[in-house]
Design a protein around this motif. Structure first.
Motif, PDB file in Angstrom:
ATOM      1  N   GLY A  14     -20.060  -9.086 -43.096  1.00 57.95           N
ATOM      2  CA  GLY A  14     -18.840  -9.867 -43.285  1.00 57.95           C
ATOM      3  C   GLY A  14     -17.670  -9.442 -42.398  1.00 57.95           C
ATOM      4  O   GLY A  14     -16.965 -10.275 -41.830  1.00 57.95           O
ATOM      5  N   SER A  44     -23.926 -12.398 -42.358  1.00 58.37           N
ATOM      6  CA  SER A  44     -23.428 -12.527 -43.741  1.00 58.37           C
ATOM      7  C   SER A  44     -22.276 -13.514 -43.782  1.00 58.37           C
ATOM      8  O   SER A  44     -21.782 -13.949 -42.755  1.00 58.37           O
ATOM      9  CB  SER A  44     -22.852 -11.215 -44.260  1.00 58.37           C
ATOM     10  OG  SER A  44     -23.676 -10.140 -44.070  1.00 58.37           O
ATOM     11  N   GLU A 198     -24.571  -7.807 -51.144  1.00 58.14           N
ATOM     12  CA  GLU A 198     -24.731  -7.000 -49.922  1.00 58.14           C
ATOM     13  C   GLU A 198     -26.168  -7.038 -49.404  1.00 58.14           C
ATOM     14  O   GLU A 198     -26.610  -6.141 -48.704  1.00 58.14           O
ATOM     15  CB  GLU A 198     -24.288  -5.539 -50.153  1.00 58.14           C
ATOM     16  CG  GLU A 198     -22.906  -5.376 -50.758  1.00 58.14           C
ATOM     17  CD  GLU A 198     -21.812  -6.020 -49.919  1.00 58.14           C
ATOM     18  OE1 GLU A 198     -21.961  -6.099 -48.703  1.00 58.14           O
ATOM     19  OE2 GLU A 198     -20.814  -6.470 -50.512  1.00 58.14           O
TER      20      GLU A 198
HETATM   21 MG    MG Z   1     -20.631  -9.478 -47.404  1.00 62.11          MG
END
Ligand code: MG
Ligand code: ASP
Length: 420
Positions: A14, A44, A198
């Motif tokens: 991210g 992500s 995650e």
């Molecule tokens: Mg993430």
């Protein structure tokens, strides 16, 4: 098969795709380091998008007004796409699908519907990154097959391997980078699943295992695998290389650097995992592979939002195998994972991640048979490869509610969350 050896997997989390500038940096890294051979790029959700989608889902599921945060999410992604000069309609179909999903949520099946909604973070991010790279966008939900364990899909490895190999023959991989989603899978009936928060690292490992990749590189905002999270502990050191086994143990104890499920598939097929900094791509990073080392420097791991639950049999009987079986069964049923446990003659204690919902269900199941006490807002500290100095450093001034020591690992639970 021979040519697949040239396949590399890059995973970008991210933080590495948090805005247009970050994605521009990703494009530079891929062009500079990944251009000379087949490359699969796993991405992500952007920045904190998964958290935003969780909040959005909760509002929608509770029948509350979610229009403002939905508009904010859509504008954010469209703004990034515009910043990268991508076509204005790039995200239209995905945003419409997301809107439809939210508008048709059923009251039941919370976890299943969570997956159908929260998965859009990765779908949107990969669409943008594929656009910025001029790369092929691959929907991994049709290829990574899981069961129906919503929010923690269990991978059907043979099916996944077969599907991935069929979808990505060497000739396709040779055409240029392919971009796909981390964190997602799909069931046989076509529903979306997620692999656990995650979970994008795990996706990279699934792809590497199934396609026989030469290596996986996880691009992070830290210099490699460190002995502690620099946001929590000062004076961190980087491991230039470390074994699969050590890394698995660190992830198990909650080091947030790599998702715990990532290592095993790579270890099974001997695929090295490189952890590198997207801020400093020339720097060496860490190589996780099959190696041996002398004693490593102590690693410090902190898990917050922990809950310590203790059970006493109501008749003051000893904690017996029969009682433990009931307790373990209930913990598994409500999906509370034990991070640490300890027993005495009449009581048994576990440390778990705190979840008000799961804790309440656990109490419902067990309160008739046991007297149950619990404390929340706790922290669980683990020192791996500890020595006297590292224990002293971490425990000084703290009231320990529970402690445990094995040959390599020292763990304790304490109140409060402030690091020393
Ligand atoms: Mg993430
Ligand atoms: N976007 C997902 C999450 O934040 C998966 C990941 O980042 O690996 O949990």
């Amino acid at each position: 098969m021979q040519q697949r050896q040239f396949l590399r997997i890059y995973k970008f989390g991210g933080a590495s795709v948090k805005d247009a500038a970050a994605i521009g940096n990703l494009v530079r890294i891929v062009r500079q380091y990944g251009a000379d051979q087949a490359l699969l790029v796993v991405v992500s959700a952007m920045g904190k998008t998964t958290n935003a989608l969780e909040a959005l889902f909760q509002l929608a599921h509770a029948g509350q007004d979610y229009r403002a945060p939905l508009a904010e999410l859509a504008e954010f992604h469209q703004g990034v796409a515009a910043g990268l000069e991508l076509p204005a309609d790039l995200l239209t179909d995905l945003l419409t699908q997301l809107q439809d999903r939210l508008a048709t949520l059923l009251p039941a099946d919370f976890d299943k519907q969570y997956d159908q909604v929260v998965s859009f973070g990765e779908l949107l991010a990969t669409r943008i990154v594929a656009g910025a790279l001029g790369a092929r966008w691959l929907d991994c939900r049709a290829l990574i097959r899981t069961d129906h364990t919503w929010r923690e899909g269990r991978v059907d490895w043979p099916t996944t391997e077969r599907q991935l190999r069929a979808a990505l023959p060497a000739a396709v991989l040779a055409e240029g980078p392919v971009v796909t989603q981390g964190f997602l899978g799909g069931t046989a009936s076509g529903a979306t699943t997620t692999l656990g928060r995650e979970g994008s690292d795990f996706t990279a490992a699934i792809l590497a295992y199934c396609l026989g990749a030469q290596s996986v590189t996880i691009w992070k905002d830290v210099a490699g695998l460190l002995n502690a999270d620099p946001k929590i502990f000062p004076d961190t050191v980087r491991y230039p290389e470390i074994s699969y086994q050590e890394t698995i143990e660190m992830a198990y104890y909650g080091a947030s650097v790599i998702h715990p499920k990532t290592i095993k598939p790579l270890a099974v097929r001997g695929i090295p995992l490189l952890v590198k900094s997207f801020l400093d791509p020339e720097a060496e990073g860490t190589r996780i592979h099959d190696c041996r080392h002398e004693l490593l420097v102590p690693a410090f791991i902190r898990k917050t939002e922990q809950c310590l639950i203790s059970f006493e049999a109501k008749d003051l009987a000893f904690i017996s195998e029969e009682n433990l079986e009931v307790i373990f069964g209930a913990l598994a049923q409500v999906r509370l994972k034990i991070r640490l446990m300890q027993n005495s003659a009449i009581s048994f204690s576990v440390c778990t991640d705190f979840s008000a919902y799961r804790l309440e269900r656990l109490l419902d199941l067990l309160r008739e048979q046991f007297t149950i006490h619990y404390n929340t807002g706790l922290a669980l500290y683990t020192i791996k490869n500890y020595d006297a100095a590292s224990i002293q450093r971490l425990t000084a001034g703290r009231e320990l509610l529970l402690e445990q020591r094995t040959r390599q690992t020292f763990q304790f639970v304490c109140r409060g969350e402030e690091p020393s």
